[in-house]
Design an enzyme around this catalytic site. Structure first.
Site, PDB file in Angstrom:
ATOM      1  N   GLU A  54       7.624 -25.676  20.322  1.00  6.68           N
ATOM      2  CA  GLU A  54       9.033 -25.674  19.920  1.00  6.68           C
ATOM      3  C   GLU A  54       9.961 -25.424  21.097  1.00  6.68           C
ATOM      4  OE1 GLU A  54       6.892 -23.523  16.432  1.00  6.68           O
ATOM      5  OE2 GLU A  54       6.536 -23.902  18.557  1.00  6.68           O
ATOM      6  N   CYS A  82       6.637 -19.179  15.083  1.00  6.26           N
ATOM      7  CA  CYS A  82       6.427 -17.754  15.301  1.00  6.26           C
ATOM      8  C   CYS A  82       7.796 -17.068  15.477  1.00  6.26           C
ATOM      9  CB  CYS A  82       5.561 -17.555  16.543  1.00  6.26           C
ATOM     10  SG  CYS A  82       6.428 -17.907  18.098  1.00  6.26           S
ATOM     11  N   CYS A  85       9.784 -18.511  18.575  1.00  8.05           N
ATOM     12  CA  CYS A  85      10.295 -19.873  18.370  1.00  8.05           C
ATOM     13  C   CYS A  85      11.375 -19.908  17.290  1.00  8.05           C
ATOM     14  CB  CYS A  85       9.150 -20.813  18.033  1.00  8.05           C
ATOM     15  SG  CYS A  85       8.028 -21.038  19.442  1.00  8.05           S
TER      16      CYS A  85
END
Length: 155
Positions: A54, A82, A85
């Site tokens: 990302e 996560c 990101c």
């Protein structure tokens, strides 16, 4: 490009990561259906905790579009983002997150926590589970191969 075509591109990128023995995650940033940024996981090869798909895709999109605000863009990613990101997605003002596989260990747009529910100044739309089976199978196969290889190596 359709959403399916965009996610298929993210899956292709995830497969590139797997070829490098990286966890297979791919991400694509699109504006008006056109790809403006791409990335795949490179943490192991780059020896860098920041080398997530990302972040790479967001960085590419910012460079291509000439600014950090991506409010007219969407991100498609094979695995639920996560915390790091998700923070980058919020900070870059991406309007929408579309992800495939859920991440019960680190997923931060619904599985462990939904950072987009917190009172930040931007709240992207979220669509989880898009093409879930294709995205999940990449991860399942990758980790099965990794466990088998470690077993053969005596780890």
């Amino acid at each position: 490009m359709t959403g399916t075509e965009i996610m298929l591109r993210a899956i292709e990128l995830a497969k590139k990561a797997a070829e490098l023995d990286e966890v297979p995650v791919g991400a694509v940033v699109v504006k008006d259906g056109e790809i403006v940024g791409e990335g795949f996981n490179r943490r192991e090869t780059g020896k860098n905790a920041l080398a997530h798909a990302e972040l790479e895709a967001i960085d590419n999109a910012c460079k291509r579009l000439g600014g950090w605000r991506l409010h007219q863009c969407e991100i498609y990613v094979t695995l639920e983002p996560c915390p790091m990101c998700t923070g980058a997605i919020i900070n870059s003002r991406l309007k929408r997150i579309v992800f495939g596989a859920y991440d019960p260990k680190a997923g931060s747009v619904g599985s462990v926590v939904n950072l987009c529910d917190l009172p930040y100044n931007h709240k992207p739309e979220i669509q989880g589970g898009f093409m879930r089976e294709q995205c999940s199978s990449l991860l399942t196969e990758f980790f099965a191969r990794l466990r088998e290889r470690r077993k053969q190596e005596g780890h």
